[in-house]
Design an enzyme around this catalytic site. Structure first.
Site, mmCIF file in Angstrom:
data_model
loop_
_atom_site.group_PDB
_atom_site.id
_atom_site.type_symbol
_atom_site.label_atom_id
_atom_site.label_comp_id
_atom_site.label_asym_id
_atom_site.label_seq_id
_atom_site.Cartn_x
_atom_site.Cartn_y
_atom_site.Cartn_z
ATOM 1 N N GLU A 160 48.617 25.239 37.346
ATOM 2 C CA GLU A 160 49.467 25.795 38.413
ATOM 3 C C GLU A 160 48.793 25.568 39.756
ATOM 4 O O GLU A 160 47.749 24.922 39.841
ATOM 5 C CB GLU A 160 49.710 27.285 38.165
ATOM 6 C CG GLU A 160 48.430 28.100 38.085
ATOM 7 C CD GLU A 160 48.670 29.579 37.781
ATOM 8 O OE1 GLU A 160 49.754 30.103 38.078
ATOM 9 O OE2 GLU A 160 47.732 30.211 37.258
ATOM 10 N N LYS A 171 47.722 39.260 36.557
ATOM 11 C CA LYS A 171 47.756 39.203 38.020
ATOM 12 C C LYS A 171 46.683 40.159 38.537
ATOM 13 O O LYS A 171 46.955 41.299 38.929
ATOM 14 C CB LYS A 171 49.153 39.559 38.559
ATOM 15 C CG LYS A 171 49.342 39.079 39.997
ATOM 16 C CD LYS A 171 50.784 38.988 40.390
ATOM 17 C CE LYS A 171 50.960 38.691 41.867
ATOM 18 N NZ LYS A 171 50.569 37.336 42.263
ATOM 19 N N TYR A 223 47.497 43.434 40.947
ATOM 20 C CA TYR A 223 48.363 43.535 42.113
ATOM 21 C C TYR A 223 49.707 42.881 41.852
ATOM 22 O O TYR A 223 49.891 42.196 40.846
ATOM 23 C CB TYR A 223 47.691 42.935 43.356
ATOM 24 C CG TYR A 223 47.644 41.421 43.414
ATOM 25 C CD1 TYR A 223 46.865 40.686 42.528
ATOM 26 C CD2 TYR A 223 48.386 40.733 44.360
ATOM 27 C CE1 TYR A 223 46.826 39.301 42.600
ATOM 28 C CE2 TYR A 223 48.353 39.335 44.429
ATOM 29 C CZ TYR A 223 47.565 38.632 43.543
ATOM 30 O OH TYR A 223 47.535 37.269 43.599
HETATM 31 N N1 PDD Z 1 50.911 34.385 44.303
HETATM 32 N N2 PDD Z 1 50.486 31.525 40.139
HETATM 33 C C1 PDD Z 1 49.559 32.129 40.885
HETATM 34 C C2 PDD Z 1 48.123 31.865 40.593
HETATM 35 C C3 PDD Z 1 49.944 33.010 41.915
HETATM 36 O O1 PDD Z 1 48.993 33.637 42.645
HETATM 37 C C4 PDD Z 1 51.321 33.199 42.188
HETATM 38 C C5 PDD Z 1 51.791 34.101 43.282
HETATM 39 C C6 PDD Z 1 52.266 32.538 41.383
HETATM 40 C C7 PDD Z 1 53.749 32.728 41.563
HETATM 41 O O2 PDD Z 1 54.148 34.024 41.172
HETATM 42 P P1 PDD Z 1 55.443 34.706 41.815
HETATM 43 O O3 PDD Z 1 56.573 33.767 41.595
HETATM 44 O O4 PDD Z 1 55.599 35.957 41.062
HETATM 45 O O5 PDD Z 1 55.133 34.920 43.289
HETATM 46 C C8 PDD Z 1 51.807 31.716 40.359
HETATM 47 C C9 PDD Z 1 51.243 35.422 45.232
HETATM 48 C C10 PDD Z 1 52.411 35.124 46.087
HETATM 49 C C11 PDD Z 1 49.996 35.859 45.986
HETATM 50 O O6 PDD Z 1 49.002 36.053 45.320
HETATM 51 O O7 PDD Z 1 50.047 36.073 47.211
#
Ligand code: PDD
Length: 317
Positions: A199, A167, A45
């Site tokens: 993270e 992702k 996703y």
């Molecule tokens: N989450 N690390 C993880 C585990 C994440 O799920 C996300 C983002 C990030 C940051 O990625 P980005 O800068 O591309 O949003 C780092 C999204 C927002 C979610 O799953 O809803």
């Protein structure tokens, strides 16, 4: 036979979504019980923020999506141009149904792609056509109080798998991790693999020490957030020294500042981790610090510059 238990169903909105070539109300969208996304979490996703009706860092999201699909050996069902057109249509329909002008709407678009529908078998099915689902929500800004005061977090062991760079919709590790902080009324769970920072459950984590912004390496143990590259660019623009390296637990707990970043959080300061004030040895003890303020301001100008122009020049995306 009906169950004796009466569950109160969560309210499902009737806003517009996209499923396999069609737009329909979200609460009417249906997929097969044999969808591999449901059976195995076999899918990927993306979460793309929309400001002033335009996707922000669209090309970067598409590059990450292509990478995740490649890892799962799922063919990308669309070209970037086709993805863009569907996102634009979805955003426009959502804006119209909420009586908003396109250039005034801020949304968050979710793109979900699973391997598709097939008889249950762990082996990657050949020839199934990927299920493509997209929905959008209003962009909910971080509440003013959290912006001004920072957020409280808790720390936990990172018990997820070793392919955190994908992702994927297999998010149980993240769900369990996030619940640890939710149960304590905290905003995020900051995870460690052994002694090292990885993270947040759904965000990247940054620390500041002596004016230097540090982030964990972009390896298989973290998701490379789209904000990773953006914050790197911001640091270069406004002359904040930036390093990417392994960060120990002690360094996190003794940092001058700790920040979180994600599509929905943008960048937000951490005020407390496990009851310990962040930067308690500094003049901004337990409050957002100077580097956070600089980065947040630049982040907002970046959005303004890239999305809030009257042109629809595609290179803006
Ligand atoms: N989450 N690390 C993880 C585990 C994440 O799920 C996300 C983002 C990030 C940051 O990625 P980005 O800068 O591309 O949003 C780092 C999204 C927002 C979610 O799953 O809803």
């Amino acid at each position: 036979m009906t169950s004796n238990f009466a569950f109160e169903q969560p309210f499902l909105p009737s806003s517009i979504c996209y499923l396999n070539g069609h737009f329909c109300p979200l609460n009417e969208a249906k997929i097969s019980v044999l969808d591999r996304g449901f059976i195995f979490g076999d899918g990927v996703y993306e979460v793309v923020p929309i400001y002033f009706g335009k996707p922000f860092r669209f090309e970067h999201h598409m590059r990450r999506l292509a990478g995740s699909l490649k890892e799962l050996r799922i063919l990308n069902p669309f070209s970037n141009q086709e993805w863009l057109e569907i996102i634009q249509e979805l955003v426009l329909r959502f804006a119209k149904s909420h009586c908003q002008e396109l250039h005034q709407t801020n949304q968050v678009v979710y793109l979900q792609i699973s391997r598709g529908v097939a008889p249950r078998d762990h082996i990657m099915t050949q020839g199934a056509s990927p299920t493509v689902f997209m929905m959008t929500n209003p962009f909910k800004s971080v509440p003013m109080q959290s912006r001004q005061n920072g957020v409280c977090c808790v720390s936990a062991q990172d018990f997820r798998w070793e392919k955190a760079h994908i992702k994927t919709t297999s998010l149980l590790g993240s769900v369990l991790s996030r619940q640890i902080s939710a149960d304590l009324d905290a905003a995020e769970t900051i995870m460690f693999r052994g002694d090292h920072l990885s993270e947040g459950s759904s965000s990247n984590v940054w620390i500041v020490k002596d004016g230097v912004l540090c982030a964990p390496p972009k390896d298989n143990l973290v998701l490379e957030g789209i904000r990773y590259g953006l914050i790197e660019e911001i640091c270069e623009d406004i002359n904040i020294p930036f390093v990417m390296r392994k960060i120990s637990r002690d360094e996190v707990f003794n940092a001058d500042e700790v920040l979180l970043s994600s599509a929905t959080k943008e960048v937000v300061a951490v005020a407390k981790i496990d009851e310990k004030l962040v930067g308690e040895h500094t003049s901004h003890s337990g409050q957002p610090g100077p580097i956070y303020h600089l980065i947040y301001k630049s982040y907002q100008s970046n959005i303004e510059r890239v999305c809030n122009s009257q042109t629809t020049n595609k290179s803006n995306f």
